[in-house]
Design an enzyme around this catalytic site. Structure first.
Site, PDB file in Angstrom:
ATOM      1  N   HIS A   1       0.855  -1.181   0.000  1.00  0.00           N
ATOM      2  CA  HIS A   1       0.000   0.000   0.000  1.00  0.00           C
ATOM      3  C   HIS A   1       0.889   1.228   0.000  1.00  0.00           C
ATOM      4  O   HIS A   1       1.929   1.241   0.645  1.00  0.00           O
ATOM      5  CB  HIS A   1      -0.915   0.013   1.235  1.00  0.00           C
ATOM      6  CG  HIS A   1      -2.059   0.952   1.082  1.00  0.00           C
ATOM      7  ND1 HIS A   1      -1.939   2.298   1.341  1.00  0.00           N
ATOM      8  CD2 HIS A   1      -3.330   0.752   0.658  1.00  0.00           C
ATOM      9  CE1 HIS A   1      -3.097   2.876   1.084  1.00  0.00           C
ATOM     10  NE2 HIS A   1      -3.954   1.971   0.675  1.00  0.00           N
TER      11      HIS A   1
ATOM     12  N   ASP B   1      -8.045  -4.971  -0.193  1.00  0.00           N
ATOM     13  CA  ASP B   1      -8.552  -5.657  -1.372  1.00  0.00           C
ATOM     14  C   ASP B   1      -8.259  -7.145  -1.381  1.00  0.00           C
ATOM     15  O   ASP B   1      -8.894  -7.909  -2.106  1.00  0.00           O
ATOM     16  CB  ASP B   1      -7.969  -5.022  -2.635  1.00  0.00           C
ATOM     17  CG  ASP B   1      -8.569  -3.663  -2.864  1.00  0.00           C
ATOM     18  OD1 ASP B   1      -9.762  -3.513  -2.600  1.00  0.00           O
ATOM     19  OD2 ASP B   1      -7.838  -2.754  -3.293  1.00  0.00           O
TER      20      ASP B   1
HETATM   21  N1  ACO Z   1       4.256  -7.558  -5.145  1.00  0.00           N
HETATM   22  C1  ACO Z   1       5.600  -7.586  -5.270  1.00  0.00           C
HETATM   23  N2  ACO Z   1       6.422  -6.539  -5.040  1.00  0.00           N
HETATM   24  C2  ACO Z   1       5.837  -5.385  -4.671  1.00  0.00           C
HETATM   25  C3  ACO Z   1       4.433  -5.265  -4.511  1.00  0.00           C
HETATM   26  C4  ACO Z   1       3.636  -6.414  -4.761  1.00  0.00           C
HETATM   27  N3  ACO Z   1       2.317  -6.359  -4.625  1.00  0.00           N
HETATM   28  N4  ACO Z   1       4.129  -4.003  -4.139  1.00  0.00           N
HETATM   29  C5  ACO Z   1       5.285  -3.348  -4.058  1.00  0.00           C
HETATM   30  N5  ACO Z   1       6.322  -4.171  -4.386  1.00  0.00           N
HETATM   31  C6  ACO Z   1       7.759  -3.843  -4.337  1.00  0.00           C
HETATM   32  C7  ACO Z   1       8.173  -2.998  -5.524  1.00  0.00           C
HETATM   33  O1  ACO Z   1       8.616  -3.795  -6.599  1.00  0.00           O
HETATM   34  C8  ACO Z   1       9.276  -2.172  -4.917  1.00  0.00           C
HETATM   35  O2  ACO Z   1      10.411  -2.993  -4.809  1.00  0.00           O
HETATM   36  P1  ACO Z   1      11.901  -2.338  -4.928  1.00  0.00           P
HETATM   37  O3  ACO Z   1      11.999  -1.377  -3.793  1.00  0.00           O
HETATM   38  O4  ACO Z   1      12.826  -3.524  -4.808  1.00  0.00           O
HETATM   39  O5  ACO Z   1      11.954  -1.677  -6.261  1.00  0.00           O
HETATM   40  C9  ACO Z   1       8.792  -1.895  -3.499  1.00  0.00           C
HETATM   41  O6  ACO Z   1       7.945  -3.025  -3.182  1.00  0.00           O
HETATM   42  C10 ACO Z   1       8.010  -0.601  -3.340  1.00  0.00           C
HETATM   43  O7  ACO Z   1       6.954  -0.610  -4.312  1.00  0.00           O
HETATM   44  P2  ACO Z   1       6.330   0.702  -4.961  1.00  0.00           P
HETATM   45  O8  ACO Z   1       5.614   0.322  -6.215  1.00  0.00           O
HETATM   46  O9  ACO Z   1       7.364   1.784  -5.048  1.00  0.00           O
HETATM   47  O10 ACO Z   1       5.296   1.121  -3.843  1.00  0.00           O
HETATM   48  P3  ACO Z   1       4.139   2.138  -4.046  1.00  0.00           P
HETATM   49  O11 ACO Z   1       3.855   2.722  -2.718  1.00  0.00           O
HETATM   50  O12 ACO Z   1       4.420   3.092  -5.162  1.00  0.00           O
HETATM   51  O13 ACO Z   1       2.929   1.219  -4.562  1.00  0.00           O
HETATM   52  C11 ACO Z   1       1.070  -0.206  -4.596  1.00  0.00           C
HETATM   53  C12 ACO Z   1       1.893   0.771  -3.783  1.00  0.00           C
HETATM   54  C13 ACO Z   1       0.697   0.429  -5.974  1.00  0.00           C
HETATM   55  C14 ACO Z   1      -0.246  -0.487  -3.856  1.00  0.00           C
HETATM   56  C15 ACO Z   1       1.870  -1.504  -4.809  1.00  0.00           C
HETATM   57  O14 ACO Z   1       2.207  -2.080  -3.556  1.00  0.00           O
HETATM   58  C16 ACO Z   1       1.154  -2.534  -5.680  1.00  0.00           C
HETATM   59  O15 ACO Z   1       1.242  -2.464  -6.908  1.00  0.00           O
HETATM   60  N6  ACO Z   1       0.380  -3.497  -5.064  1.00  0.00           N
HETATM   61  C17 ACO Z   1      -0.401  -4.446  -5.803  1.00  0.00           C
HETATM   62  C18 ACO Z   1      -1.679  -3.797  -6.261  1.00  0.00           C
HETATM   63  C19 ACO Z   1      -2.679  -3.584  -5.124  1.00  0.00           C
HETATM   64  O16 ACO Z   1      -2.913  -4.465  -4.314  1.00  0.00           O
HETATM   65  N7  ACO Z   1      -3.282  -2.380  -5.115  1.00  0.00           N
HETATM   66  C20 ACO Z   1      -4.315  -2.039  -4.112  1.00  0.00           C
HETATM   67  C21 ACO Z   1      -3.870  -0.929  -3.229  1.00  0.00           C
HETATM   68  S1  ACO Z   1      -5.089  -0.669  -1.978  1.00  0.00           S
HETATM   69  C22 ACO Z   1      -6.283   0.261  -2.688  1.00  0.00           C
HETATM   70  O17 ACO Z   1      -6.142   0.894  -3.695  1.00  0.00           O
HETATM   71  C23 ACO Z   1      -7.563   0.245  -2.008  1.00  0.00           C
END
Ligand code: ACO
Length: 428
Positions: free
Chosen positions: A307, A364
């Site tokens: 998140h 979610d």
């Molecule tokens: N699976 C695997 N790796 C992940 C995931 C995931 N679900 N989420 C983040 N990471 C990793 C990234 O690759 C990154 O790794 P790195 O530092 O080695 O490059 C690190 O964790 C940070 O990720 P970011 O994308 O920079 O985090 P951000 O805060 O921008 O994104 C987000 C948050 C979009 C929710 C992300 O965690 C994601 O894509 N999750 C899956 C989609 C999801 O469940 N969305 C629902 C959010 S809740 C809502 O909207 C109600």
């Protein structure tokens, strides 16, 4: 602590006031930045460090896992209030007393009809159309049937616009689903509670009475409350920025629905179920998918994990996990998808990659599981999210308009070509 922040650019110092919120959050007020620095701007893709507004609606602390609507904790609200009370709280700032709540509900019911011509628009969509696209279009189309613009300085006009959309939106949601499944389009019943009516409008078969299941009513009520607001997320910011041009409420909400659709936001609940299905089809090997999620050359992400704001746990996920267990237990659902979900959850919580990056199951991850147990089709999940988020979007739109916020218009840092003379076509 000083009440000013100092910024030094090319040896020149500029001071900016620090502003403190009611929860002692500190922000640097940079309203004068460009003026005093001769046009220097900030760059913050994804607005990770930028407060787009001051807001009195929702407080969340991602580190501590706190979420409060108008000061009330999400745990207490989910336990003690119903969705309509929470909607009132978000939109008008206080919990309603019994009389106010009864009037609010009665006024919503008065507007729980839509122009029958909406059905013609719905008819024009192919059956394969995604319900989120249909819902966004129908919500926008409501403007054509209710063309008078709202005078935001009139409390009465504001109130009427709000009860109107709260009455009509569940009909659009139910019709979006029923149309796709070839079910006749009904208007629900004014004798039912708001959430009961939603369930009836969605599921009532033409050939039999619909029997309410209190477990489902309670679970949906909770789900809607948990989704009702989440401060300046992608869809809410979209609603605020669309409305900031003084576009109407319905089209601003329609823009929010489109923003919510994406799999990185509200679309994640659908994506979670699709991911779980895919893992099941592929033999149920959760370890393989854990490895894919960690592999930087593989675009696969574990949907429902991580998140932007919650970096410890998502308080909504905690509540919803309990609700999911209750619903599945009470309904006696046995589902291999659930075993895969539980397996993934356990592995991810113990895996160093996920621990290091503070990636926890978000709301979610569990909501889709409950919706599935309730018999809601997977592609309707994000629509259900929109239904819950509606009061939050309305509250944020109302706040933005009544605070007379300026049009939303971010700046940029231009990194393209500098001036170059036009090249005639034969010379390109
Ligand atoms: N699976 C695997 N790796 C992940 C995931 C995931 N679900 N989420 C983040 N990471 C990793 C990234 O690759 C990154 O790794 P790195 O530092 O080695 O490059 C690190 O964790 C940070 O990720 P970011 O994308 O920079 O985090 P951000 O805060 O921008 O994104 C987000 C948050 C979009 C929710 C992300 O965690 C994601 O894509 N999750 C899956 C989609 C999801 O469940 N969305 C629902 C959010 S809740 C809502 O909207 C109600």
């Amino acid at each position: 602590m000083s009440d000013k922040a100092t910024l030094e650019i090319n040896g020149q110092k500029h001071e900016f006031p620090l502003v403190t919120g009611t929860e002692n959050e500190v922000a640097i007020d940079i309203k004068t930045l460009r003026g005093v620095t001769g046009g220097v701007t900030t760059v913050d893709p994804g607005y990770k460090n930028t407060g787009s507004c001051e807001s009195a609606i929702t407080f969340l602390d991602g580190e501590k896992g706190i979420l409060r609507y108008r000061g009330y904790s999400i745990e207490e609200l989910a336990d003690k209030a119903d969705f309509l009370e929470v909607a009132y709280l978000l939109i008008f700032g206080e919990l309603p007393n019994a009389e106010e709540l009864a009037k609010f509900h009665a006024d919503i019911k008065k507007h729980a009809v839509v122009d029958d011509d909406i059905k013609k628009i719905l008819d024009a969509f192919p059956k394969a159309a995604h319900p989120m696209g249909v819902l966004a279009s129908l919500t926008s189309a409501l403007t054509a049937f209710n063309p008078t613009s709202v005078n935001v300085d009139s409390e009465e006009e504001m109130y009427n616009a709000i009860v109107r959309i709260l009455g009509k939106f569940p009909i659009l949601v139910a019709w979006t689903m029923r149309k796709k499944h070839g079910m006749p389009l009904d208007y629900g019943s004014t004798s039912l509670g708001y959430v009961e009516n939603i369930l009836q409008m969605m599921f009532k078969r033409p050939d039999e009475d619909y029997t309410q299941n209190p477990i489902l009513v309670n679970a949906l009520d909770k789900l809607l409350i948990l989704h009702a607001d989440h401060e300046q997320n992608c869809s809410t910011s979209t609603v605020r920025i669309t409305g900031s041009s003084h576009a109407g409420l319905f089209v601003s909400l329609s823009a929010g629905i489109s923003a919510l659709w994406g799999p990185l936001h509200g679309g994640a609940n659908q994506a979670v179920l699709e991911m779980l299905e895919a893992i099941k089809e592929d033999g149920g090997d959760t370890k393989k998918y854990m490895a894919k999620a960690k592999d930087k050359s593989d675009p696969f992400r574990l949907m429902g994990f991580g998140h932007r704001v919650y970096k410890n746990f998502d308080p909504r996920a905690k509540i919803i996990k309990v609700a999911a267990d209750e619903v599945l237990g009470d309904l006696g659902v046995e589902d291999p998808i659930l075993d895969i979900a539980k397996g993934l959850e356990k592995e991810a919580l113990e895996d160093q990659y996920f621990v290091d990056r503070k990636l926890y199951p978000n709301v979610d991850f569990y909501s889709g599981i409950i919706y599935r147990a309730m018999g809601i089709p997977t592609e309707m999940f994000t629509v259900m999210f929109a239904l819950g988020r509606l009061p939050g979007w309305i509250a944020q739109w109302k706040e933005m308009r009544t605070r007379k916020e300026p049009i939303g218009r971010p700046r940029q840092l231009y990194i393209g070509e500098t001036y170059r003379p036009f090249k005639e076509i034969e010379k390109r």
